[in-house]
Design an enzyme around this catalytic site. Sequence first.
Site, PDB file in Angstrom:
ATOM      1  N   MET A  16       0.845  -1.198   0.000  1.00 20.79           N
ATOM      2  CA  MET A  16       0.000   0.000   0.000  1.00 20.79           C
ATOM      3  C   MET A  16       0.882   1.251   0.000  1.00 20.79           C
ATOM      4  O   MET A  16       0.765   2.128   0.847  1.00 20.79           O
ATOM      5  CB  MET A  16      -0.943  -0.037   1.207  1.00 20.79           C
ATOM      6  CG  MET A  16      -2.237   0.704   0.953  1.00 20.79           C
ATOM      7  SD  MET A  16      -3.340   0.631   2.338  1.00 20.79           S
ATOM      8  CE  MET A  16      -4.597   1.778   1.784  1.00 20.79           C
ATOM      9  N   VAL A  19       1.463   3.361  -5.319  1.00 15.12           N
ATOM     10  CA  VAL A  19       0.475   2.822  -6.262  1.00 15.12           C
ATOM     11  C   VAL A  19      -0.631   2.077  -5.513  1.00 15.12           C
ATOM     12  O   VAL A  19      -1.821   2.289  -5.770  1.00 15.12           O
ATOM     13  CB  VAL A  19       1.154   1.893  -7.306  1.00 15.12           C
ATOM     14  CG1 VAL A  19       0.135   1.420  -8.329  1.00 15.12           C
ATOM     15  CG2 VAL A  19       2.309   2.608  -8.005  1.00 15.12           C
ATOM     16  N   GLY A 137       3.460   3.400 -17.139  1.00 19.15           N
ATOM     17  CA  GLY A 137       2.390   3.811 -16.220  1.00 19.15           C
ATOM     18  C   GLY A 137       1.002   3.737 -16.826  1.00 19.15           C
ATOM     19  O   GLY A 137       0.555   2.661 -17.245  1.00 19.15           O
ATOM     20  N   LYS A 208      11.752  -2.474 -18.759  1.00 16.57           N
ATOM     21  CA  LYS A 208      10.579  -2.183 -19.602  1.00 16.57           C
ATOM     22  C   LYS A 208      10.874  -2.526 -21.064  1.00 16.57           C
ATOM     23  O   LYS A 208      10.003  -3.039 -21.782  1.00 16.57           O
ATOM     24  CB  LYS A 208      10.191  -0.710 -19.444  1.00 16.57           C
ATOM     25  CG  LYS A 208       9.619  -0.413 -18.059  1.00 16.57           C
ATOM     26  CD  LYS A 208       9.574   1.078 -17.764  1.00 16.57           C
ATOM     27  CE  LYS A 208       8.894   1.359 -16.435  1.00 16.57           C
ATOM     28  NZ  LYS A 208       9.079   2.746 -15.980  1.00 16.57           N
TER      29      LYS A 208
HETATM   30  N1  LIG Z   1       5.426   4.590  -8.505  1.00 16.97           N
HETATM   31  C1  LIG Z   1       5.260   4.515  -9.819  1.00 16.97           C
HETATM   32  O1  LIG Z   1       5.126   5.511 -10.530  1.00 16.97           O
HETATM   33  C2  LIG Z   1       5.218   3.189 -10.480  1.00 16.97           C
HETATM   34  C3  LIG Z   1       5.509   2.029  -9.812  1.00 16.97           C
HETATM   35  N2  LIG Z   1       5.469   0.839 -10.453  1.00 16.97           N
HETATM   36  C4  LIG Z   1       5.761  -0.388  -9.756  1.00 16.97           C
HETATM   37  O2  LIG Z   1       4.711  -0.600  -8.806  1.00 16.97           O
HETATM   38  C5  LIG Z   1       5.240  -1.271  -7.675  1.00 16.97           C
HETATM   39  C6  LIG Z   1       4.950  -0.444  -6.426  1.00 16.97           C
HETATM   40  O3  LIG Z   1       5.550   0.825  -6.582  1.00 16.97           O
HETATM   41  P1  LIG Z   1       5.327   1.964  -5.494  1.00 16.97           P
HETATM   42  O4  LIG Z   1       3.933   1.926  -5.010  1.00 16.97           O
HETATM   43  O5  LIG Z   1       5.849   3.214  -6.103  1.00 16.97           O
HETATM   44  O6  LIG Z   1       6.312   1.475  -4.357  1.00 16.97           O
HETATM   45  P2  LIG Z   1       6.286   1.853  -2.810  1.00 16.97           P
HETATM   46  O7  LIG Z   1       7.646   1.555  -2.291  1.00 16.97           O
HETATM   47  O8  LIG Z   1       5.701   3.206  -2.615  1.00 16.97           O
HETATM   48  O9  LIG Z   1       5.233   0.792  -2.244  1.00 16.97           O
HETATM   49  C7  LIG Z   1       5.530  -0.530  -1.911  1.00 16.97           C
HETATM   50  C8  LIG Z   1       4.869  -0.819  -0.594  1.00 16.97           C
HETATM   51  O10 LIG Z   1       4.993  -2.209  -0.298  1.00 16.97           O
HETATM   52  C9  LIG Z   1       5.236  -2.314   1.094  1.00 16.97           C
HETATM   53  N3  LIG Z   1       5.833  -3.620   1.376  1.00 16.97           N
HETATM   54  C10 LIG Z   1       7.137  -3.962   1.353  1.00 16.97           C
HETATM   55  N4  LIG Z   1       7.284  -5.266   1.674  1.00 16.97           N
HETATM   56  C11 LIG Z   1       6.041  -5.736   1.901  1.00 16.97           C
HETATM   57  C12 LIG Z   1       5.528  -7.020   2.266  1.00 16.97           C
HETATM   58  N5  LIG Z   1       6.317  -8.065   2.448  1.00 16.97           N
HETATM   59  N6  LIG Z   1       4.190  -7.150   2.417  1.00 16.97           N
HETATM   60  C13 LIG Z   1       3.364  -6.100   2.212  1.00 16.97           C
HETATM   61  N7  LIG Z   1       3.791  -4.877   1.862  1.00 16.97           N
HETATM   62  C14 LIG Z   1       5.108  -4.704   1.712  1.00 16.97           C
HETATM   63  C15 LIG Z   1       6.126  -1.127   1.434  1.00 16.97           C
HETATM   64  O11 LIG Z   1       6.076  -0.831   2.803  1.00 16.97           O
HETATM   65  C16 LIG Z   1       5.489  -0.040   0.571  1.00 16.97           C
HETATM   66  O12 LIG Z   1       4.479   0.649   1.253  1.00 16.97           O
HETATM   67  C17 LIG Z   1       6.734  -1.489  -7.947  1.00 16.97           C
HETATM   68  O13 LIG Z   1       6.899  -2.752  -8.547  1.00 16.97           O
HETATM   69  C18 LIG Z   1       7.039  -0.398  -8.952  1.00 16.97           C
HETATM   70  O14 LIG Z   1       8.137  -0.694  -9.768  1.00 16.97           O
HETATM   71  C19 LIG Z   1       5.102   0.726 -11.776  1.00 16.97           C
HETATM   72  C20 LIG Z   1       4.786   1.840 -12.483  1.00 16.97           C
HETATM   73  C21 LIG Z   1       4.841   3.163 -11.911  1.00 16.97           C
HETATM   74  N1  LIG Z   2      10.227   4.688 -11.448  1.00 19.41           N
HETATM   75  C1  LIG Z   2       9.408   4.512 -12.604  1.00 19.41           C
HETATM   76  C2  LIG Z   2       7.986   4.359 -12.211  1.00 19.41           C
HETATM   77  C3  LIG Z   2       7.155   3.890 -13.322  1.00 19.41           C
HETATM   78  O1  LIG Z   2       7.372   2.838 -13.913  1.00 19.41           O
HETATM   79  C4  LIG Z   2       9.551   5.708 -13.509  1.00 19.41           C
HETATM   80  O2  LIG Z   2      10.123   6.711 -13.074  1.00 19.41           O
HETATM   81  O3  LIG Z   2       9.124   5.630 -14.654  1.00 19.41           O
HETATM   82 NA    NA Z   3       1.101   1.047 -19.319  1.00 22.52          NA
END
Ligand SMILES: NC(=O)C1=CN([C@@H]2O[C@H](COP(=O)(O)OP(=O)(O)OC[C@H]3O[C@@H](n4cnc5c(N)ncnc54)[C@H](O)[C@@H]3O)[C@@H](O)[C@H]2O)C=CC1
Ligand SMILES: N[C@@H](CC=O)C(=O)O
Ligand code: NA
Length: 436
Positions: A16, A19, A137, A208
């Site tokens: 949580m 994303v 995204g 990607k």
């Molecule tokens: N932030 C972005 O713009 C984008 C992110 N992504 C991908 O989406 C995914 C999530 O990204 P974000 O939300 O930005 O990362 P984030 O680091 O903000 O969220 C990940 C969450 O997972 C939690 N977490 C860690 N270990 C855990 C466990 N064992 N059980 C439950 N929760 C746990 C963390 O505490 C954190 O709140 C990643 O794979 C990222 O590469 C993909 C596209 C865009």
């Molecule tokens: N860290 C990535 C998140 C989306 O995939 C980016 O900056 O594009």
């Molecule tokens: Na996409």
Amino acid sequence: MTEHSHRPIGVAVLGMGNVGAEVVRILLQNADDLQARVGAPIEIRGIAVADLGKARACATSLLTDDPAALVKRPDVDIVVELIGGIDVPRTLIASALEHGKSVVTANKALLADYTGELATLAADAKVDLYFEASVAGAIPVIRPLMQSLAGDTVQRVAGIVNGTTNFILSAMDADGEDYDVVLAEAGRLGYAEADPTADVEGYDAAAKAAILASIAFHSRVTAGDVHREGISSITAADLASAATLDCTIKLLSICERIVDSAGRQRISARVYPALVPLTHPLASVNGAFNAVVVEAENAGRLMFYGQGAGGAPTASAVLGDLVMAARNKVHGGRGPLESTYASLPIAPMGDVNTRYYVSMKVADRPGVLATVAGEFSARNVSIATVRQEGAEENARLIVVTHRAPDSALSETVDALTELDSVLSVSSVLRLEGTDD
Ligand SMILES: NC(=O)C1=CN([C@@H]2O[C@H](COP(=O)(O)OP(=O)(O)OC[C@H]3O[C@@H](n4cnc5c(N)ncnc54)[C@H](O)[C@@H]3O)[C@@H](O)[C@H]2O)C=CC1
Ligand SMILES: N[C@@H](CC=O)C(=O)O
Ligand code: NA
């Protein structure tokens, strides 16, 4: 249940953060619309978090710190993985698929190396594995490639697929902002990966590229197959030089089908910062926006543009996948399977034709230009333009080449650094987005 009503579809959300929190928000806020679109209510069965004590915008009864148990629950139909990283989500997703749950993930780092393993599990369990959010995204690019263009032959998929580096380069270019300050801001805005090295050193863009190349060319391409260079060595001086050539600098991901003189088809997948002419559409893609240009034999050129990073835009793509997976649970049917029948080999970077921009400090004396030009012609590299700037100890030569094999270009640069008359090679960048 009435004749046309369907039992609720149970969803588990893992993670949580940027994303995951947005996915939960949309699921709760848009529940009625989503129910109408799916044909059944979507109900959150549980949300796995790392820290149970942290305040969250959802019922605390939904929270758990035991994702392994959550993904196996009989009342969960779809697992949404938004934790990030590789080992933990790999195990959780595998377990979810083995227990007959469809999976939606945004995890490009995992998919770049393990799509094969996970897609096989999904196929065996006859469930869906969807990952639109993993590339660019909010922008629909996986589904257009997998479905809309399934009847065409894709030749090239190229563009800007990392929001963080594009945000940094745009700010450095427009406002002369300091690299580290802008990187910190990208983290604060939820664009950067948990470890932003993945962004700035091009690992994220390479992951990607591997996903895009696999789908576009019906082959299995992994992160290690992608030639990768990041933006950490790009300076304000590079951007200023680019401007004098009517260019800007963008981190590009390029996936190409290349055909050699023997008619052999191979895949080139590569990521590097490149000069892009200001007149090219990619030059005006700024901030955390992404753009992907697809070239297909019959469709011609298609361009996809939008927000490539950030919680809400990424959650939009996750929700799109979730609705598809939920509809399949309600009405039957499945998304497309992994397609790797073509199994094209990977071409090494040295075999790819590119153009170079080389900026060097030179001794200001007669014959230097001829000596430098000689190193290019010795390797059959044709020079497009040469410019001399400054004089005496500030004398600089800027050479832009025509296309040549990358190996010939990099050997030329190595040879230039050995010349007495070249005091230093201050910058070497590729030039993309031109026809010659
Ligand atoms: N932030 C972005 O713009 C984008 C992110 N992504 C991908 O989406 C995914 C999530 O990204 P974000 O939300 O930005 O990362 P984030 O680091 O903000 O969220 C990940 C969450 O997972 C939690 N977490 C860690 N270990 C855990 C466990 N064992 N059980 C439950 N929760 C746990 C963390 O505490 C954190 O709140 C990643 O794979 C990222 O590469 C993909 C596209 C865009
Ligand atoms: N860290 C990535 C998140 C989306 O995939 C980016 O900056 O594009
Ligand atoms: Na996409």
